[in-house]
Enzyme design. Sequence first.
Site, mmCIF file in Angstrom:
data_model
loop_
_atom_site.group_PDB
_atom_site.id
_atom_site.type_symbol
_atom_site.label_atom_id
_atom_site.label_comp_id
_atom_site.label_asym_id
_atom_site.label_seq_id
_atom_site.Cartn_x
_atom_site.Cartn_y
_atom_site.Cartn_z
ATOM 1 N N LYS A 190 0.831 -1.210 0.000
ATOM 2 C CA LYS A 190 0.000 0.000 0.000
ATOM 3 C C LYS A 190 0.864 1.258 0.000
ATOM 4 O O LYS A 190 0.630 2.168 -0.779
ATOM 5 C CB LYS A 190 -0.915 0.021 1.240
ATOM 6 C CG LYS A 190 -1.831 -1.184 1.357
ATOM 7 C CD LYS A 190 -2.783 -1.055 2.538
ATOM 8 C CE LYS A 190 -2.114 -1.050 3.900
ATOM 9 N NZ LYS A 190 -1.501 -2.336 4.301
ATOM 10 N N ARG A 201 -9.147 0.963 9.383
ATOM 11 C CA ARG A 201 -8.828 -0.428 9.687
ATOM 12 C C ARG A 201 -9.953 -1.110 10.474
ATOM 13 O O ARG A 201 -9.840 -2.290 10.775
ATOM 14 C CB ARG A 201 -7.555 -0.484 10.533
ATOM 15 C CG ARG A 201 -6.280 -0.768 9.738
ATOM 16 C CD ARG A 201 -5.138 -0.651 10.721
ATOM 17 N NE ARG A 201 -3.973 -1.398 10.402
ATOM 18 C CZ ARG A 201 -2.879 -0.894 9.824
ATOM 19 N NH1 ARG A 201 -2.867 0.346 9.412
ATOM 20 N NH2 ARG A 201 -1.812 -1.644 9.659
ATOM 21 N N ARG A 257 12.433 -6.260 5.167
ATOM 22 C CA ARG A 257 12.181 -4.904 4.680
ATOM 23 C C ARG A 257 13.063 -3.851 5.361
ATOM 24 O O ARG A 257 13.272 -3.887 6.567
ATOM 25 C CB ARG A 257 10.698 -4.595 4.947
ATOM 26 C CG ARG A 257 10.210 -3.298 4.412
ATOM 27 C CD ARG A 257 8.721 -3.333 4.220
ATOM 28 N NE ARG A 257 7.949 -3.314 5.455
ATOM 29 C CZ ARG A 257 6.637 -3.095 5.481
ATOM 30 N NH1 ARG A 257 5.960 -2.908 4.364
ATOM 31 N NH2 ARG A 257 5.980 -3.085 6.631
ATOM 32 N N ARG A 275 11.496 -1.507 10.710
ATOM 33 C CA ARG A 275 10.421 -1.323 11.679
ATOM 34 C C ARG A 275 10.475 -2.380 12.772
ATOM 35 O O ARG A 275 10.738 -3.543 12.499
ATOM 36 C CB ARG A 275 9.074 -1.393 10.959
ATOM 37 C CG ARG A 275 8.809 -0.174 10.130
ATOM 38 C CD ARG A 275 7.597 -0.321 9.277
ATOM 39 N NE ARG A 275 6.442 -0.922 9.945
ATOM 40 C CZ ARG A 275 5.231 -0.900 9.432
ATOM 41 N NH1 ARG A 275 5.004 -0.293 8.280
ATOM 42 N NH2 ARG A 275 4.229 -1.474 10.058
ATOM 43 N N ARG A 286 -0.205 -9.196 13.269
ATOM 44 C CA ARG A 286 -0.774 -8.133 12.425
ATOM 45 C C ARG A 286 -1.724 -8.737 11.389
ATOM 46 O O ARG A 286 -2.755 -8.149 11.071
ATOM 47 C CB ARG A 286 0.346 -7.348 11.721
ATOM 48 C CG ARG A 286 1.081 -6.397 12.660
ATOM 49 C CD ARG A 286 2.465 -6.062 12.173
ATOM 50 N NE ARG A 286 2.508 -5.190 11.023
ATOM 51 C CZ ARG A 286 3.592 -5.018 10.253
ATOM 52 N NH1 ARG A 286 4.710 -5.676 10.520
ATOM 53 N NH2 ARG A 286 3.549 -4.209 9.246
HETATM 54 P P1 AMP Z 1 1.163 0.274 9.203
HETATM 55 O O1 AMP Z 1 2.364 1.118 8.965
HETATM 56 O O2 AMP Z 1 -0.040 0.763 8.444
HETATM 57 O O3 AMP Z 1 1.438 -1.190 8.989
HETATM 58 O O4 AMP Z 1 0.788 0.436 10.757
HETATM 59 C C1 AMP Z 1 1.677 0.034 11.778
HETATM 60 C C2 AMP Z 1 0.928 -0.134 13.098
HETATM 61 O O5 AMP Z 1 0.348 1.128 13.480
HETATM 62 C C3 AMP Z 1 -0.241 -1.097 13.065
HETATM 63 O O6 AMP Z 1 0.163 -2.446 13.253
HETATM 64 C C4 AMP Z 1 -1.099 -0.575 14.225
HETATM 65 O O7 AMP Z 1 -0.530 -0.939 15.471
HETATM 66 C C5 AMP Z 1 -0.930 0.934 14.073
HETATM 67 N N1 AMP Z 1 -1.948 1.508 13.155
HETATM 68 C C6 AMP Z 1 -1.723 2.090 11.935
HETATM 69 N N2 AMP Z 1 -2.872 2.511 11.370
HETATM 70 C C7 AMP Z 1 -3.856 2.183 12.242
HETATM 71 C C8 AMP Z 1 -5.271 2.326 12.223
HETATM 72 N N3 AMP Z 1 -5.911 2.892 11.177
HETATM 73 N N4 AMP Z 1 -5.978 1.867 13.288
HETATM 74 C C9 AMP Z 1 -5.354 1.308 14.343
HETATM 75 N N5 AMP Z 1 -4.025 1.113 14.426
HETATM 76 C C10 AMP Z 1 -3.271 1.556 13.388
#
Ligand code: AMP
Length: 215
Positions: free
Chosen positions: A13, A88, A127, A161, A172
Amino acid sequence: MNIILLGPPGAGKGTQARTLVEERGLVQLSTGDMLRAAKSSGTEMGNRVAEVMARGDLVTDEIVIGLIEERLTADGGGNGFIFDGFPRTLAQADALGELLEKQGQTLQAVIEMRVNDDALVARVTGRATCATCGEVYHDQTRPIPEDGKCVKCGGTEFTRRADDNEDAMRNRLLTYYRETSPLIGYYYAHGKLRSIDGLGAIDEVKARVDGALSA
Ligand code: AMP
């Protein structure tokens, strides 16, 4: 044009969002990036969410909706927004609908990127990201250049990360199927859903995203 990129962690994404920013002048809103920025700047909210993120659980709806609301009102939007990693949950999807409506904006499309779990785990566990421009590398498929410089911006610092490890990634994924995948039906019912195969080279997937947006 306001677009949501929907898909499991590691689906690509962020990578596709960056291309849409460059080519279409859209503004990328990634709640993951916003939360990581809050975490590294040591704000109270950042400290509160750090552990939740490291485990691969979801941060509360209230926090992420607040972050999106702030940015939607501050940025004005230009040519539109790409929502990356948001919404989400169903509550977040409802809140986004209301926020856009309040601003007189609509959602054009939700692009669901489909990738099987084994490929996702392999993608995220190797990554690395350029700390300067966000270009993404992978130990097996796209290693950091031998001279240690980012091909895009020449930056020399790369980050990994904390949640890009197998245990957190499995969690996740579970969280995605439990909390986020119901959004596929939600947006299908709203007539917004376009599903594409997210496996393949970045350019191949980009062509599918373009195709979905012009469909
Ligand atoms: P991402 O970079 O989108 O994979 O997000 C990394 C982490 O941030 C996720 O595993 C969640 O812990 C938190 N996170 C990101 N976006 C959201 C969201 N829209 N709702 C809840 N937690 C989020």
